[in-house]
Design an enzyme around this catalytic site. Sequence first.
Site, PDB file in Angstrom:
ATOM      1  N   ARG A 125      12.089   3.502   1.980  1.00 50.28           N
ATOM      2  CA  ARG A 125      11.664   2.620   3.061  1.00 50.28           C
ATOM      3  C   ARG A 125      12.880   1.553   3.395  1.00 50.28           C
ATOM      4  O   ARG A 125      13.565   1.153   2.331  1.00 50.28           O
ATOM      5  CB  ARG A 125      10.530   1.724   2.863  1.00 50.28           C
ATOM      6  N   HIS A 179       6.923   6.004  10.895  1.00 53.08           N
ATOM      7  CA  HIS A 179       6.282   5.791   9.468  1.00 53.08           C
ATOM      8  C   HIS A 179       5.417   7.130   9.386  1.00 53.08           C
ATOM      9  O   HIS A 179       4.119   7.067   9.539  1.00 53.08           O
ATOM     10  CB  HIS A 179       5.580   4.636   9.488  1.00 53.08           C
ATOM     11  N   ARG A 222       0.823  -1.154   0.095  1.00 52.96           N
ATOM     12  CA  ARG A 222      -0.098   0.185   0.315  1.00 52.96           C
ATOM     13  C   ARG A 222       0.926   1.375  -0.153  1.00 52.96           C
ATOM     14  O   ARG A 222       0.518   2.246  -0.732  1.00 52.96           O
ATOM     15  CB  ARG A 222      -1.121   0.009   1.016  1.00 52.96           C
ATOM     16  N   THR A 223       1.855   1.394   0.699  1.00 58.92           N
ATOM     17  CA  THR A 223       2.574   2.671   1.166  1.00 58.92           C
ATOM     18  C   THR A 223       3.341   3.096  -0.360  1.00 58.92           C
ATOM     19  O   THR A 223       3.279   4.058  -1.025  1.00 58.92           O
ATOM     20  CB  THR A 223       3.694   2.484   2.136  1.00 58.92           C
ATOM     21  N   LYS A 282      25.357  -6.180  -6.688  1.00 59.51           N
ATOM     22  CA  LYS A 282      26.873  -6.156  -7.266  1.00 59.51           C
ATOM     23  C   LYS A 282      27.779  -5.808  -6.515  1.00 59.51           C
ATOM     24  O   LYS A 282      28.873  -5.764  -6.478  1.00 59.51           O
ATOM     25  CB  LYS A 282      27.068  -5.472  -8.483  1.00 59.51           C
TER      26      LYS A 282
END
Lengths: 178, 306
Positions: free
Chosen positions: B107, B135, B57-58, B85
């Site tokens: 995030r 958040h 959702r975010t 890498k």
Amino acid sequence: MIEKAHILNEDDIDRIIRRISHEILERNKGPESLVFIGIQKRGVPLADRIAKNIEKFEGIEIKAGKLDITFYRDDIGQNIKPNARITDISFDIEGKNVILVDDVLYTGRTVRAALDAIIDFGRPRSIQLAVLIDRGHREFPVRADYVGKNLPTSINESIEVKLKETDGLDSVTVVEKG
Amino acid sequence: MLNKKSILDTDSLSLEDIKLILSNADSFLEISRRDVKKVPTLRGKTVINMFFESSTRTRTSFEIAAKRLSADIINFSPSTSSLKKGESIIDTLKTIISMKVDLIVIRHSDSGTVKMVDRFVGIPVINAGDGKYQHPTQALLDLYTIKKRFGKFEGLKVAIVGDFLDSRVARSNMNLFEKMGMDVTIVSPTMFLPEDFSGMKVKHCIDDVIEDADIVYMLRMQLERQDRKFYPSVMEYNRFLTMDMERLKRMKHGSIVMHPGPVNRGIEITDEVMDTSGELAEKIVIEEQVTFGVAVRMAILYLMLG
């Protein structure tokens, strides 16, 4: 801000609104295809008043909505206007003659933004512009179809429109920018 | 314009900025209800979504918000990037900054990473959740949901229920709710509380608050963050903390149940409650939270980039 001249009072504005209502009816050959959209903030009560007048003259319901042009401005990034107002166009504009209403026509930039906004809601048959005051100094090729009063001004002046719904009284004055 | 360059937590958001975001959200909500859900406001701006931890959702909400404002949004996916890498996160950021991005939404599973990123880059950063820390956009969309339901904040009684220790939502929300004058109670077993919870009102069973609360905010059980021993059992959780039909029915008139999603069905909220219909369903505002989330994030992007 120094008040320079009192231009219109309540009765003057009332007469102008009635005259413009008749002009709109005459040019569009009746009220059937008309919808009104007032530009936030003082175009909104003006659109409501014209719509109410036409309802009274013709005895049919006339739709009037409100439009905020903040998100369509051409100066976002230079001059942010943080507090966006509500847009509420809860009727179909497809095929309608849309009468866009604002208090003062100046550079034409607000109208340009409003045209972009309106076509996001559909494809009207026409968009016509009604303003209470046309003060000149256009920067875009825009003109009004219905004008309350032409008021040539200097750049250093500004027009102060007050309406009962937003300011408690009806008046138009010219003030010198301080 | 917001007073701060970046949104990293709710602690540092001023009351003025919070009110500005909430009042602008109303206008953006209208755009999502149109047939043509797009305005040209942020045309030419580039936003990058950097999600180092999974999200539905975010991430989607930020993507939709940016697109409805006509910004270009790029989804950076760590698992297919040069991080694989062995490129460091700082070098990755340097690369992205060099491409003239205007804003980073990030995030990360490690608390504090977002703050580090913000110090390093010169452009605005939005914390979309960092570890157990914060958040903030979730808290803001929750606040907006409350505003739409109640029309005020002052004096509302909120119970925040569940795993308080591991939850970034708990930290962001508690802070913001208290800032707005709401009366916050934590409902959590001792093992889910931080070491220092002095000054917090704490209860251990949802039954202690269920009849009195205006808002019951269910925290998601952080199953992915259970690095210590898990709560004794689901049955135990159900006994003290779960929203079930019996408890839902005891809630007072006009009260609501919130959850930041995704719901662990049968743990925080039972299937019956999730799928209930009729009058009681009006109490469950989880979908409203998601809808309002897009409007709130549009307001935030506009105020940060406009």
